[in-house]
Write an enzyme that holds these catalytic residues in place. Structure first.
Site, short mmCIF file in Angstrom:
data_model
loop_
_atom_site.label_atom_id
_atom_site.label_comp_id
_atom_site.label_asym_id
_atom_site.label_seq_id
_atom_site.Cartn_x
_atom_site.Cartn_y
_atom_site.Cartn_z
N HIS A 67 0.81 -1.08 -0.33
CA HIS A 67 -0.04 0.03 0.45
C HIS A 67 0.85 1.07 0.38
O HIS A 67 0.56 2.04 -0.90
CB HIS A 67 -0.84 0.09 1.48
N GLU A 68 2.00 1.15 1.42
CA GLU A 68 3.01 1.84 0.97
C GLU A 68 3.77 2.23 0.26
O GLU A 68 3.94 3.53 -0.35
CB GLU A 68 3.52 2.23 2.19
N HIS A 71 1.67 4.55 -2.67
CA HIS A 71 1.80 6.48 -3.09
C HIS A 71 3.57 6.60 -3.21
O HIS A 71 3.30 7.55 -3.93
CB HIS A 71 1.83 6.45 -1.11
#
Length: 158
Positions: A67-68, A71
């Site tokens: 997920h990170e 980003h």
């Protein structure tokens, strides 16, 4: 898990899932409380919550890292890196990353919170508020009558 192991894990996931290198730091931040991890825009580092690794193991940590990294890579490419952006949601689906992380076991999904009940002395209309009101300053919105606090109620709030 040690710091250097975490760094290697993030670098490997970045190469395997995104075919791009991770060239910044990944570290555990024990001060994180309400999130599994965060991507820092200015330094491009990724901070992860060690409580998720302790509670759920390496599988959940890998999902948070993915997920990170979504980003991270989208921000460096100049694409939409926020949760609401289409680029971000599409990349999450491609790599199999969740949009939000699970709740920690000791956190309650619905926190206990006080509610304050007020009633108008003229028309009897009741108000339920999350914050306490100054009764000298506020009046009834219907008839401009004086208000009185009825009781404090302990309710559930999500």
């Amino acid at each position: 898990m040690e710091q250097n192991e975490l760094q290697k894990l993030v670098e490997n996931i970045s190469l395997q899932c995104f075919n791009k290198p991770f060239q910044h730091q990944a570290l555990f931040n024990p001060r994180l409380r309400t999130t599994g991890g965060r991507y820092l825009l200015h330094s491009h580092n990724i901070e992860l919550n060690p409580k998720y690794y302790e509670a759920f193991g390496e599988e959940e940590l890998i999902l948070i890292i993915k997920h990170e990294l979504c980003h991270y890579h989208l921000h460096l490419e100049g694409k939409g890196y926020r949760h609401r952006d289409r680029d971000f949601r599409e990349l999450l689906l491609q790599v199999g990353a969740p949009r939000y992380c699970r709740h920690l076991p000791h956190q309650k999904h619905q926190a206990q919170r006080k509610f304050y009940m007020y009633a108008c002395l003229q028309c009897g209309l009741t108000y339920q508020r999350k914050k306490r009101m100054d009764l000298q300053r506020y009046v009834c919105g219907k008839c401009t009558g004086r208000l009185k606090m009825i009781e404090n109620i302990l309710g559930k709030w999500c």
